[in-house]
Design a protein around this motif. Sequence first.
Motif, PDB file in Angstrom:
ATOM      1  N   TYR A 165     -24.103  81.566 -69.289  1.00 11.17           N
ATOM      2  CA  TYR A 165     -24.977  82.668 -68.863  1.00 11.17           C
ATOM      3  C   TYR A 165     -24.212  83.990 -68.821  1.00 11.17           C
ATOM      4  O   TYR A 165     -24.705  85.025 -69.313  1.00 11.17           O
ATOM      5  CB  TYR A 165     -25.557  82.349 -67.489  1.00 11.17           C
ATOM      6  N   ALA A 166     -23.004  83.960 -68.233  1.00 13.66           N
ATOM      7  CA  ALA A 166     -22.193  85.185 -68.145  1.00 13.66           C
ATOM      8  C   ALA A 166     -21.793  85.662 -69.529  1.00 13.66           C
ATOM      9  O   ALA A 166     -21.812  86.871 -69.815  1.00 13.66           O
ATOM     10  CB  ALA A 166     -20.958  84.918 -67.286  1.00 13.66           C
ATOM     11  N   TRP A 167     -21.442  84.736 -70.414  1.00 13.97           N
ATOM     12  CA  TRP A 167     -21.041  85.096 -71.780  1.00 13.97           C
ATOM     13  C   TRP A 167     -22.191  85.799 -72.494  1.00 13.97           C
ATOM     14  O   TRP A 167     -21.992  86.837 -73.144  1.00 13.97           O
ATOM     15  CB  TRP A 167     -20.630  83.821 -72.525  1.00 13.97           C
ATOM     16  N   ARG A 168     -23.391  85.216 -72.416  1.00 12.58           N
ATOM     17  CA  ARG A 168     -24.553  85.813 -73.080  1.00 12.58           C
ATOM     18  C   ARG A 168     -24.879  87.189 -72.502  1.00 12.58           C
ATOM     19  O   ARG A 168     -25.273  88.103 -73.230  1.00 12.58           O
ATOM     20  CB  ARG A 168     -25.762  84.882 -72.954  1.00 12.58           C
ATOM     21  N   ALA A 169     -24.710  87.331 -71.202  1.00 16.28           N
ATOM     22  CA  ALA A 169     -24.986  88.630 -70.573  1.00 16.28           C
ATOM     23  C   ALA A 169     -23.986  89.683 -71.044  1.00 16.28           C
ATOM     24  O   ALA A 169     -24.357  90.837 -71.298  1.00 16.28           O
ATOM     25  CB  ALA A 169     -24.932  88.483 -69.057  1.00 16.28           C
ATOM     26  N   ILE A 170     -22.715  89.287 -71.180  1.00 14.87           N
ATOM     27  CA  ILE A 170     -21.686  90.228 -71.632  1.00 14.87           C
ATOM     28  C   ILE A 170     -21.916  90.630 -73.082  1.00 14.87           C
ATOM     29  O   ILE A 170     -21.729  91.791 -73.459  1.00 14.87           O
ATOM     30  CB  ILE A 170     -20.286  89.594 -71.463  1.00 14.87           C
ATOM     31  N   ASP A 171     -22.336  89.659 -73.911  1.00 19.82           N
ATOM     32  CA  ASP A 171     -22.497  89.911 -75.348  1.00 19.82           C
ATOM     33  C   ASP A 171     -23.911  90.331 -75.736  1.00 19.82           C
ATOM     34  O   ASP A 171     -24.250  90.370 -76.912  1.00 19.82           O
ATOM     35  CB  ASP A 171     -22.123  88.660 -76.137  1.00 19.82           C
ATOM     36  N   LYS A 172     -24.736  90.629 -74.750  1.00 17.72           N
ATOM     37  CA  LYS A 172     -26.116  90.987 -75.052  1.00 17.72           C
ATOM     38  C   LYS A 172     -26.191  92.206 -75.955  1.00 17.72           C
ATOM     39  O   LYS A 172     -27.044  92.317 -76.826  1.00 17.72           O
ATOM     40  CB  LYS A 172     -26.875  91.255 -73.746  1.00 17.72           C
ATOM     41  N   LYS A 173     -25.248  93.116 -75.779  1.00 18.22           N
ATOM     42  CA  LYS A 173     -25.188  94.331 -76.599  1.00 18.22           C
ATOM     43  C   LYS A 173     -23.869  94.350 -77.371  1.00 18.22           C
ATOM     44  O   LYS A 173     -22.808  94.160 -76.803  1.00 18.22           O
ATOM     45  CB  LYS A 173     -25.274  95.582 -75.712  1.00 18.22           C
ATOM     46  N   LYS A 174     -23.968  94.538 -78.695  1.00 17.41           N
ATOM     47  CA  LYS A 174     -22.764  94.624 -79.514  1.00 17.41           C
ATOM     48  C   LYS A 174     -22.005  95.901 -79.190  1.00 17.41           C
ATOM     49  O   LYS A 174     -22.606  96.940 -78.869  1.00 17.41           O
ATOM     50  CB  LYS A 174     -23.121  94.601 -81.001  1.00 17.41           C
ATOM     51  N   LEU A 175     -20.692  95.850 -79.300  1.00 13.11           N
ATOM     52  CA  LEU A 175     -19.866  97.001 -78.958  1.00 13.11           C
ATOM     53  C   LEU A 175     -19.908  98.061 -80.057  1.00 13.11           C
ATOM     54  O   LEU A 175     -19.879  97.743 -81.247  1.00 13.11           O
ATOM     55  CB  LEU A 175     -18.408  96.572 -78.737  1.00 13.11           C
TER      56      LEU A 175
END
Length: 406
Positions: free
Chosen positions: A385-395
Amino acid sequence: MTYSFLQQYWWFLISLLAALLVFLMFVQGANSLIGSLGSTPEKRRLVINSTGRKWEFTFTTLVTFGGAFFASFPLFYSTSFGGAYWLWMIILFTFVLQAVSYEFQNKLGNFLGPKTFQWFLIINGLVGPLLLGGAVATFFEGSNFIIEKGNLVTSQLPPLDSQLSTLTSQLDLTPVISRWANGSHGLDALLNPWVLIFGLAVMFLARVLGILYIINNVRDKDIRARGSKQLIYAAAPFLILFLTYLLHLLLKDGYAYDEAGYIYMEPYKYLHNFLALCPLALLFLFGVVLVLWGIITEYLRGRGFFALRSSLFALKGIWYAGIGTVLTVLCLLLCAGWNHTAYYPSTADLQSSLTIQNSCSSEFTLNTMFYVSLLIPFVMAYIIYAWRAIDKKKLDKSELYEDHSY
């Protein structure tokens, strides 16, 4: 649950943690290529911000791996971490450099300059995977230690008279159970060419995973193009080194033990393990295929060979290669400990070699920790869940001007 089942179960969990750690070293792999992926200071910082979102996953897994090993196989912990401490201290020091570099490279008052801390990240990206891979290779190649089995159980009786009191005061009441057979304390493993080959294979694998991760995570055409170009330079040496070591592993003598715990050399031991544990061999081959598939699809994607619209090509290479890495490393480590195999062989004294039977915790401890381990799926769900939240937006470049940028 029998004691034997608990020993096998905890070796599986230790192997799984190690496999996840190898995958998460894509952070180190990407950091080792900061200069190659970023053509300008701004783009190099973008790469660092991408790995900076994940470095704590890697460090936490490393600490959890050490803690789980200590709790389930304490004799290995005292032997390797206590005897080969120079090797482990260098590894931990490079990870400390990594943590400091992320937090201080762009802070006000940084008199060393950002480039100094970027070099610290590069050092961690090269040395960390190399030495961790070398440490894993000792599970197959052996280490130079001696176990004083007579000191595993000591008796400390109260003195009966003054003379006995004087005698017991002169005795060492904290006897050494394990000791290194030379003064190098772990660094001697790097003199073994096969340890170096495996360590270099892990280092280049980390670079492959790092490139695949950056391509997937960063929205910058130049960085992605550079990553696609660097992919072949990392993948080629990785495949050569890994296949060379795999051939050596399947043909070498291994460390086996019988029902009485007597350790002896068995020709083609690790090949026999894969043949005896057929599902493990199939899972290992599947993992290798996934790693190759992730590299090939991303390489072809970067050169526009196909539209990649079908389900076979829909996922980015990092996920194929990442899952394949976890499966491959998991099977290798299970092969090192299961099927009556000494997982930490001693080159100084064969009978000092560690097995999952002679180095594990008590049945009560393993049984208690078994129920604690049932919480692992919930922890994994939170991580996902945390991984998906962090990667929700591409850098992209806007990331560099936010408060949490590195």
